[in-house]
Design a protein around this motif. Structure first.
Motif, PDB file in Angstrom:
ATOM      1  N   PRO A  43       8.913-110.186  30.160  1.00  0.00           N
ATOM      2  CA  PRO A  43       9.338-109.666  28.899  1.00  0.00           C
ATOM      3  C   PRO A  43      10.167-108.803  28.382  1.00  0.00           C
ATOM      4  O   PRO A  43       9.381-107.972  28.085  1.00  0.00           O
ATOM      5  CB  PRO A  43       8.966-110.709  27.771  1.00  0.00           C
ATOM      6  CG  PRO A  43       7.440-111.400  28.621  1.00  0.00           C
ATOM      7  CD  PRO A  43       7.270-110.537  29.303  1.00  0.00           C
ATOM      8  N   TYR A  44      11.738-108.610  28.254  1.00  0.00           N
ATOM      9  CA  TYR A  44      12.492-107.434  27.309  1.00  0.00           C
ATOM     10  C   TYR A  44      11.451-106.889  26.570  1.00  0.00           C
ATOM     11  O   TYR A  44      11.448-105.663  26.247  1.00  0.00           O
ATOM     12  CB  TYR A  44      13.689-107.911  27.751  1.00  0.00           C
ATOM     13  CG  TYR A  44      14.699-106.269  27.147  1.00  0.00           C
ATOM     14  CD1 TYR A  44      15.279-106.218  28.173  1.00  0.00           C
ATOM     15  CD2 TYR A  44      14.564-106.213  26.370  1.00  0.00           C
ATOM     16  CE1 TYR A  44      16.210-105.058  28.301  1.00  0.00           C
ATOM     17  CE2 TYR A  44      14.927-104.289  25.952  1.00  0.00           C
ATOM     18  CZ  TYR A  44      15.912-104.321  27.526  1.00  0.00           C
ATOM     19  OH  TYR A  44      16.507-102.769  27.342  1.00  0.00           O
ATOM     20  N   PHE A  45      10.752-107.597  25.841  1.00  0.00           N
ATOM     21  CA  PHE A  45      10.478-107.691  24.301  1.00  0.00           C
ATOM     22  C   PHE A  45       9.418-106.235  24.335  1.00  0.00           C
ATOM     23  O   PHE A  45       9.131-105.542  23.931  1.00  0.00           O
ATOM     24  CB  PHE A  45       9.939-108.901  23.306  1.00  0.00           C
ATOM     25  CG  PHE A  45       9.440-108.271  22.206  1.00  0.00           C
ATOM     26  CD1 PHE A  45       9.940-108.088  21.268  1.00  0.00           C
ATOM     27  CD2 PHE A  45       7.753-108.101  21.908  1.00  0.00           C
ATOM     28  CE1 PHE A  45       9.282-107.531  19.946  1.00  0.00           C
ATOM     29  CE2 PHE A  45       7.243-107.633  20.842  1.00  0.00           C
ATOM     30  CZ  PHE A  45       8.322-107.860  20.097  1.00  0.00           C
ATOM     31  N   CYS A  46       8.669-107.084  25.626  1.00  0.00           N
ATOM     32  CA  CYS A  46       7.815-105.384  26.313  1.00  0.00           C
ATOM     33  C   CYS A  46       7.820-104.314  25.991  1.00  0.00           C
ATOM     34  O   CYS A  46       7.318-103.152  25.767  1.00  0.00           O
ATOM     35  CB  CYS A  46       7.015-105.718  27.618  1.00  0.00           C
ATOM     36  SG  CYS A  46       6.097-107.099  27.547  1.00  0.00           S
ATOM     37  N   HIS A  47       9.356-104.441  26.932  1.00  0.00           N
ATOM     38  CA  HIS A  47       9.702-102.711  26.232  1.00  0.00           C
ATOM     39  C   HIS A  47      10.120-102.149  25.171  1.00  0.00           C
ATOM     40  O   HIS A  47       9.423-100.984  24.901  1.00  0.00           O
ATOM     41  CB  HIS A  47      11.411-102.490  27.335  1.00  0.00           C
ATOM     42  CG  HIS A  47      12.116-101.608  27.136  1.00  0.00           C
ATOM     43  ND1 HIS A  47      12.164-100.076  27.480  1.00  0.00           N
ATOM     44  CD2 HIS A  47      12.764-100.938  26.182  1.00  0.00           C
ATOM     45  CE1 HIS A  47      12.717 -99.401  27.664  1.00  0.00           C
ATOM     46  NE2 HIS A  47      13.630 -99.337  26.655  1.00  0.00           N
ATOM     47  N   VAL A  48      10.751-103.000  24.883  1.00  0.00           N
ATOM     48  CA  VAL A  48      11.013-102.259  23.157  1.00  0.00           C
ATOM     49  C   VAL A  48       9.148-101.852  22.496  1.00  0.00           C
ATOM     50  O   VAL A  48       9.303-101.471  21.245  1.00  0.00           O
ATOM     51  CB  VAL A  48      12.164-103.375  22.247  1.00  0.00           C
ATOM     52  CG1 VAL A  48      13.353-102.723  23.131  1.00  0.00           C
ATOM     53  CG2 VAL A  48      10.948-104.521  21.716  1.00  0.00           C
ATOM     54  N   LEU A  70      14.079-102.633  17.443  1.00  0.00           N
ATOM     55  CA  LEU A  70      15.286-102.943  17.736  1.00  0.00           C
ATOM     56  C   LEU A  70      16.400-101.773  18.559  1.00  0.00           C
ATOM     57  O   LEU A  70      17.665-102.349  18.290  1.00  0.00           O
ATOM     58  CB  LEU A  70      15.497-102.450  16.014  1.00  0.00           C
ATOM     59  CG  LEU A  70      15.109-103.536  15.137  1.00  0.00           C
ATOM     60  CD1 LEU A  70      15.499-102.828  13.877  1.00  0.00           C
ATOM     61  CD2 LEU A  70      15.292-104.608  14.955  1.00  0.00           C
ATOM     62  N   HIS A  71      15.727-100.792  19.214  1.00  0.00           N
ATOM     63  CA  HIS A  71      16.940-100.256  19.907  1.00  0.00           C
ATOM     64  C   HIS A  71      17.272-100.733  21.126  1.00  0.00           C
ATOM     65  O   HIS A  71      18.901 -99.497  21.178  1.00  0.00           O
ATOM     66  CB  HIS A  71      16.058 -98.963  20.326  1.00  0.00           C
ATOM     67  CG  HIS A  71      15.736 -98.948  22.085  1.00  0.00           C
ATOM     68  ND1 HIS A  71      14.050 -99.396  21.423  1.00  0.00           N
ATOM     69  CD2 HIS A  71      15.996 -98.677  22.769  1.00  0.00           C
ATOM     70  CE1 HIS A  71      13.741 -99.679  22.840  1.00  0.00           C
ATOM     71  NE2 HIS A  71      14.696 -99.047  23.760  1.00  0.00           N
ATOM     72  N   ASP A  72      17.091-102.012  21.573  1.00  0.00           N
ATOM     73  CA  ASP A  72      18.681-101.962  22.256  1.00  0.00           C
ATOM     74  C   ASP A  72      18.681-103.417  21.916  1.00  0.00           C
ATOM     75  O   ASP A  72      19.641-103.897  22.695  1.00  0.00           O
ATOM     76  CB  ASP A  72      17.605-102.462  23.413  1.00  0.00           C
ATOM     77  CG  ASP A  72      17.066-101.607  23.968  1.00  0.00           C
ATOM     78  OD1 ASP A  72      18.434-100.540  24.546  1.00  0.00           O
ATOM     79  OD2 ASP A  72      15.924-100.667  25.375  1.00  0.00           O
ATOM     80  N   SER A  73      18.359-103.980  20.663  1.00  0.00           N
ATOM     81  CA  SER A  73      19.263-105.047  20.163  1.00  0.00           C
ATOM     82  C   SER A  73      20.205-105.011  19.844  1.00  0.00           C
ATOM     83  O   SER A  73      21.662-106.468  20.369  1.00  0.00           O
ATOM     84  CB  SER A  73      18.791-105.587  19.299  1.00  0.00           C
ATOM     85  OG  SER A  73      17.169-105.438  19.123  1.00  0.00           O
ATOM     86  N   ALA A 136      10.596 -91.853  23.839  1.00  0.00           N
ATOM     87  CA  ALA A 136       9.543 -92.538  24.036  1.00  0.00           C
ATOM     88  C   ALA A 136       9.810 -94.314  24.795  1.00  0.00           C
ATOM     89  O   ALA A 136       9.595 -94.396  25.399  1.00  0.00           O
ATOM     90  CB  ALA A 136       9.479 -93.515  22.277  1.00  0.00           C
ATOM     91  N   ASP A 137      11.371 -94.637  24.457  1.00  0.00           N
ATOM     92  CA  ASP A 137      12.312 -95.600  25.497  1.00  0.00           C
ATOM     93  C   ASP A 137      12.467 -94.927  26.454  1.00  0.00           C
ATOM     94  O   ASP A 137      11.738 -95.734  27.739  1.00  0.00           O
ATOM     95  CB  ASP A 137      13.187 -95.054  24.913  1.00  0.00           C
ATOM     96  CG  ASP A 137      14.743 -95.831  25.374  1.00  0.00           C
ATOM     97  OD1 ASP A 137      14.291 -97.421  25.813  1.00  0.00           O
ATOM     98  OD2 ASP A 137      15.871 -95.763  25.804  1.00  0.00           O
ATOM     99  N   ARG A 138      12.605 -93.489  27.337  1.00  0.00           N
ATOM    100  CA  ARG A 138      12.656 -93.245  28.424  1.00  0.00           C
ATOM    101  C   ARG A 138      11.172 -92.930  28.682  1.00  0.00           C
ATOM    102  O   ARG A 138      10.471 -93.673  30.200  1.00  0.00           O
ATOM    103  CB  ARG A 138      13.179 -91.818  28.752  1.00  0.00           C
ATOM    104  CG  ARG A 138      12.858 -90.867  30.185  1.00  0.00           C
ATOM    105  CD  ARG A 138      13.386 -91.798  31.340  1.00  0.00           C
ATOM    106  NE  ARG A 138      15.112 -92.299  30.891  1.00  0.00           N
ATOM    107  CZ  ARG A 138      15.722 -91.619  31.823  1.00  0.00           C
ATOM    108  NH1 ARG A 138      15.483 -91.250  32.788  1.00  0.00           N
ATOM    109  NH2 ARG A 138      17.468 -92.388  31.428  1.00  0.00           N
TER     110      ARG A 138
HETATM  111 MN    MN Z   1      15.406 -99.582  26.105  1.00  0.00          MN
END
Ligand code: MN
Length: 490
Positions: A43-48, A70-73, A136-138
């Motif tokens: 699930p994408y949510f894992c990433h955020v 929320l960074h990719d929302s 952190a995203d990277r």
């Molecule tokens: Mn991201």
């Protein structure tokens, strides 16, 4: 799994307001990414969620953690800017917009990549937290590269992590994050080298760990004899990528003495020096290896005592001695200053985030003059992330330059006016030629004269884009070539 409690548990004494904010961001993000999956199939949510967790581990504040969730929302068009502003406020909206990449339609390929970085630096110059979220995203992206569909993209992301993002973490003094980014990217960026290094690592660790444990025990005994009780004692094993980098200039693995280091954490600064004394009484130090980064911190703030000793049984061990606070700062770097715990009232807080490091300002300053995206990236790698030397002004300010820089680069880094009027330079108190390259720790004094001006020769002895650009601009405006004195023919 992926419960908001996992994040909240990482925060020491969160206020009810912080808990409420993070819970709200968590629900909004969960809803926003509902049904969306990543290329890995999860699930994408894992990433955020993982991004936010890393931020909590770095002890970042509730706003940053929420922005991480929320960074990719907005980028993925699940939430509108207005909605985020209303629900979460202007600061969180700013953080999210700061990490949002540029739309695929605006720019393509290399251009898009370069422009996204520019945008990141601009936002970072206004609020440092933007860059930390991006890192952190990277980290999560690079940890999950395995599932990436195309080899080419995998390699590009890994390479970019090694060339841009890990060095950024390094510049922020965030050693731990830097190491994680590097080791995760290494495998995909340089698979052959990775395999070789991992093999050597395995052999060396087997050998070193044996006598390391022995050395650790002897040291502990010796400290006890002197009534010294360290807060903690551990080893630090060199990370894979950092080992690989060391190979590039030390060909033999046996020459690498800091492969495993014993780390001694003590109560206060006095105990650091006392411990060093005890260490040197027990074991003979290897000449020229004692470093006092407590009295002379590294430019990014790193503090510790380092020494390398012969342990008598044929072993050579590095020992690092520091206080708990120094240790915290060494691991988390700038994040330890932006940290949740230290944040007082909101005035103080905004001041903290807005204190931009000089080098971010420098990136913004010189990128104005670079129009080609390829050139921008090249110079970013060259000027900002290649090996750096740290030199001092006579008043003790640190100027940080790429390796092989000269006094000319130094002068322009201080001020354009200083650069434009260099007439000579003193390095460590001695008059020196302008083309000499500067070394770590040099004290450089620039002598100016209002009648001195740049010459085309200077271009051969500059390493920074900044100096280069100013010299070229000066030469273009004042065509001083000798041909001007010759009568024009025809
Ligand atoms: Mn991201």
């Amino acid at each position: 799994m992926n419960n908001v409690k996992e994040i909240l548990n990482l925060i020491t004494d969160p206020s009810p307001g912080d808990i409420a904010l993070i819970k709200k961001a968590y629900s909004a993000a969960k809803k926003a990414h509902e049904g969306q999956t990543r290329y890995t199939g999860e699930p994408y949510f894992c990433h955020v969620f993982e991004t936010a967790k890393t931020l909590a581990e770095l002890h970042m504040d509730a706003e940053t953690i929420s922005a991480g969730l929320l960074h990719d929302s907005i980028e993925d068009k699940h939430l509108s800017e207005d909605g985020v502003q209303k629900e979460f406020g202007e600061d969180i909206l700013f953080l999210i917009n700061g990490v949002t990449k540029l739309g695929k339609l605006e720019y393509k390929g290399m251009r898009r990549h370069a422009e996204s970085l520019r945008k990141l630096f601009i936002a970072t110059s206004q609020d440092m937290r933007v860059l930390i979220i991006r890192l952190a995203d990277r980290l999560h992206n690079v940890k999950t590269l395995e599932g990436h569909p195309t080899e080419e993209k995998r390699k590009r992301i890994a390479m970019e992590t090694l060339e841009v993002f890990a060095p950024l973490a390094h510049r922020l003094g965030m050693w731990h994050l830097q190491g994680e980014l590097e080791d995760n990217a290494f495998k995909y960026a340089l698979p052959e080298e990775y395999k070789k290094t991992a093999e050597l690592f395995k052999q060396k660790i087997k050998f070193d760990e044996r006598f390391m444990e022995k050395a650790r025990r002897s040291l502990q005994k010796e400290l006890a004899k002197h009534d010294m009780k360290p807060v903690a004692m551990s080893y630090r094993i060199k990370r894979l990528y950092s080992l690989y980098k060391k190979f590039t200039y030390k060909k033999n693995i046996d020459e690498i003495h800091d492969f495993v280091a014993i780390r001694v954490i003590v109560e206060n600064v006095e105990d650091c020096y006392r411990t060093l004394g005890i260490v040197h009484k027990l074991w003979r130090p290897v000449p020229d290896t004692i470093k006092d980064y407590i009295a002379m911190p590294k430019p990014n703030g790193y503090q510790s005592l380092h020494t390398v000793v012969f342990t008598g049984d044929g072993g050579i061990v590095e020992i690092q001695i520091r206080t708990a606070q120094m240790h915290e700062e060494a691991e988390f770097g700038i994040a330890s200053h932006l940290a949740y715990k230290e944040v007082g009232d909101s005035v103080d807080k905004s001041h903290k985030y807005k204190a931009t490091p000089t080098w971010i300002k420098q990136i913004l300053e010189w990128q104005k003059g670079v129009s080609e995206s390829g050139e921008f990236l090249e110079h970013l790698k060259m000027d900002f992330f290649k090996n750096r030397v740290f030199v001092f002004t006579p008043t003790g300010d640190v100027i940080d330059l790429p390796e092989e820089s000269s006094a000319i680069d130094f002068a322009y880094a201080i001020h354009t006016d200083v650069g434009q009027h260099i007439s000579g330079a003193k390095i460590n108190g001695k008059m020196s030629s302008l083309d000499n390259t500067l070394n770590n720790g040099d004290i450089v004094e620039i002598i100016t004269n209002k009648n001195s001006h740049p010459t085309s020769k200077w271009l051969k002895h500059t390493k920074t884009t900044l100096a280069n650009r100013h010299i070229k601009a000066y030469l273009a405006e004042n065509d001083t070539s000798i041909f001007n004195f010759l009568p024009k023919i025809g």
